[in-house]
Design an enzyme around this catalytic site. Structure first.
Site, mmCIF file in Angstrom:
data_model
loop_
_atom_site.group_PDB
_atom_site.id
_atom_site.type_symbol
_atom_site.label_atom_id
_atom_site.label_comp_id
_atom_site.label_asym_id
_atom_site.label_seq_id
_atom_site.Cartn_x
_atom_site.Cartn_y
_atom_site.Cartn_z
ATOM 1 N N SER A 139 0.834 -1.199 0.000
ATOM 2 C CA SER A 139 0.000 0.000 0.000
ATOM 3 C C SER A 139 0.868 1.249 0.000
ATOM 4 C CB SER A 139 -0.917 0.025 1.222
ATOM 5 O OG SER A 139 -1.689 1.207 1.236
ATOM 6 N N GLY A 140 0.406 2.252 -0.695
ATOM 7 C CA GLY A 140 1.115 3.526 -0.741
ATOM 8 C C GLY A 140 1.100 4.143 -2.120
ATOM 9 N N LYS A 196 -4.457 -6.468 3.942
ATOM 10 C CA LYS A 196 -4.480 -5.389 2.943
ATOM 11 C C LYS A 196 -5.925 -5.047 2.550
ATOM 12 C CE LYS A 196 -3.502 -2.426 -0.242
ATOM 13 N NZ LYS A 196 -3.136 -2.801 -1.603
ATOM 14 N N HIS A 199 -7.290 -2.984 5.273
ATOM 15 C CA HIS A 199 -6.704 -1.640 5.097
ATOM 16 C C HIS A 199 -7.492 -0.850 4.058
ATOM 17 C CE1 HIS A 199 -4.297 1.050 2.563
ATOM 18 N NE2 HIS A 199 -3.639 1.400 3.655
ATOM 19 N N ASN A 200 -7.750 -1.476 2.910
ATOM 20 C CA ASN A 200 -8.458 -0.771 1.844
ATOM 21 C C ASN A 200 -9.901 -0.470 2.235
ATOM 22 O OD1 ASN A 200 -6.069 -1.215 0.480
ATOM 23 N ND2 ASN A 200 -7.055 -1.799 -1.426
ATOM 24 N N GLU A 203 -9.828 2.427 4.378
ATOM 25 C CA GLU A 203 -9.566 3.554 3.472
ATOM 26 C C GLU A 203 -10.873 4.036 2.839
ATOM 27 O OE1 GLU A 203 -7.680 3.781 -0.941
ATOM 28 O OE2 GLU A 203 -6.396 2.857 0.582
#
Length: 489
Positions: A139-140, A196, A199-200, A203
């Site tokens: 991520s980034g 992940k 995380h998304n 987000e």
């Protein structure tokens, strides 16, 4: 020429930036792309990159290959091959092409936005064939891939020692001395891609909440974009400090080169998605956990995509005609607190889902260290992730972040403002699905009794689904013949 430390397949922007990151950190990298012209263009363009993108000597550590056979042969054993191609069947196709060329014990890494279900399947299949598979979330974005992303690896545990050095050196760094890598082993099978995905999903929630704050302040209170810049600049200096607040602040300063107008006002209000938020919501339903805010964020994007239908509806559907008449400065402060409280609920829901998934798949997830993985490099990086880590450091078995002293106190302080914002938005006819979903979750979670007793009675009435009683042992089932027992007035 000596063998390469690692190889990477797939030279789209993310792949290219990861390669340059690895080379900048001193690793020798072999690269391959299905379209050889892309490989040649990438290698030829290394020398013309802006200063600092490719460090002195780094280009000499990158070598391209036109055939997969030559690419694999160039790698040191055990071979480490990172795949950066489109998620889904393209990854399977690359793996199928690689397997005949690899040796048992070689390591295959999928660094794309894969569905954890696919990663679980690939892990199991490749382990049975003697290969060590890693599914790693990265991520980034493009900048993070080059300068230091958040990396969330999971899969075959024997593979981790062979990739740890590379991954931790290229990852973002945090801490007082900027030496703590935002990368550590997450767990077996699809654990890395699951983290992940969460995380998304968070987000999605963060972005929706920020957009609702913007919408209320612009269309409810009437703040100009210049005033919004100042609001977000101030917010980024407090508890809301984060990458997303920072870039939102900056967006309000950009003018359209063609018209001179603020660019944000010229962007069509339809939002896209790549699927990870949807995957999280779908699995929340499978697990039976209430990840309500993130699901509402997904639905908000779906509603935004119905632009033509909304324009038609606007002409015929009416709502409140009220105007905001309160103290603007106080209300801006209220929105800040509502955003913070809702954000806390979003992360709380995300961690509840992580715990449920860990139980479902037998993963040993470490919630505190996971927060540290997100502290730098990734899209949701923010100040209060350190608070999350501290909460799990104090109590590794904490069942909900809202029960931690820090978060409970923060919610209590923000609650009056939070309720004022949601009620004001409703009175003004402004949609706030994120704020209201977070508040409703909080109110539901804090109550020991909900109306599901009536719901169970309804289910038993029409379908004999049975129910439990508050005055009997849990697990004991009862059924009533409601038609026979009913009393008619």
């Amino acid at each position: 020429m000596s063998k390469h430390d690692i190889g990477l397949i797939g030279l789209a922007v993310m792949g290219q930036n990861l390669v340059m990151n690895m080379a900048n950190k001193g690793f020798s990298v072999g690269v391959y792309n299905r379209t050889t012209e892309t490989t040649h263009e990438f290698l030829q363009g290394l020398g013309s990159r802006p200063a600092g993108v490719v460090e002195p000597g780094a280009a000499d550590r990158i070598q391209g290959y036109d055939t997969l056979q030559d690419f694999v042969s160039s790698l040191a054993a055990p071979r480490r091959v990172m795949i950066m191609v489109k998620a889904g069947s393209p990854v399977d196709a690359v793996i199928d092409q690689l397997k005949p060329l690899l040796a048992k014990g070689d390591i295959i890494i999928d660094g794309g936005n894969a569905d954890y279900v696919d990663t679980n399947r690939r892990h199991k299949q490749l382990a049975a064939e003697g290969f060590r598979f890693i599914g790693t979330g990265v991520s980034g974005g493009e900048e993070g891939a080059l300068k230091g992303p958040s990396i969330m690896p999971g899969g075959h545990p024997e593979a981790w020692p062979f990739v740890k050095d590379v991954f931790q050196k290229i990852s973002a760094k945090v801490g007082p001395n900027n030496d703590i890598p935002c990368c550590d082993w997450v767990g077996e099978a699809g654990a890395g891609h699951y983290v992940k995905m969460v995380h998304n999903g968070i987000e999605y929630g963060d972005m929706q909440l920020i957009c609702e704050a913007y919408y209320i302040l612009k269309y409810g209170v009437g703040l100009t974009n210049a005033e919004l810049y100042e609001v977000f600049r101030e917010w980024n200096e407090g508890e809301l400090e984060s990458y997303l607040i920072e870039i939102t602040r900056d967006i309000f300063t950009v003018k359209d080169k063609e018209t001179g107008a603020d660019l944000v006002d010229l962007i069509l209000d339809t939002a896209g998605q790549k699927g990870t938020g949807k995957w999280m919501s779908q699995h929340a339903l499978d697990l039976g956990v209430p990840t309500t805010l993130i699901t509402e964020a997904v639905f908000a994007r779906c509603l935004s995509a119905q632009k033509d239908a909304r324009v038609r509806a606007e002409a015929v559907l009416k709502g409140p005609d009220a105007k905001f008449t309160g103290d603007r400065s106080q209300f801006v402060s209220d929105v800040r607190q509502a955003l913070y409280a809702s954000k806390l609920c979003s992360y709380a829901q995300g961690y509840v889902q992580l715990d449920a998934a860990a139980k479902e798949f037998g993963w040993q997830l470490q919630n505190g260290p996971i927060a540290l993985l997100w502290r730098g490099g990734c899209i949701i990086r923010s100040r209060f992730l350190e608070d999350i880590k501290q909460a799990f450091d104090k109590n590794p078995t904490l069942e909900n972040l809202l029960l931690d002293d820090f978060f409970r106190s923060a919610i209590e302080q923000a609650q009056p403002a939070w309720r004022r914002v949601v009620s004001t938005a409703i009175q003004l006819g402004l949609p706030v699905p994120g704020f209201s979903a977070a508040l409703t979750y909080y109110d539901g979670y804090r109550r020991g009794r909900l109306p599901a007793n009536l719901l169970q009675a309804q289910r038993d009435y029409f379908g004999a689904h049975t129910y439990e009683r508050v005055d009997k042992a849990r697990g004991e089932k009862f059924h009533t013949d409601w038609i026979r027992e009913r009393r008619l007035s």
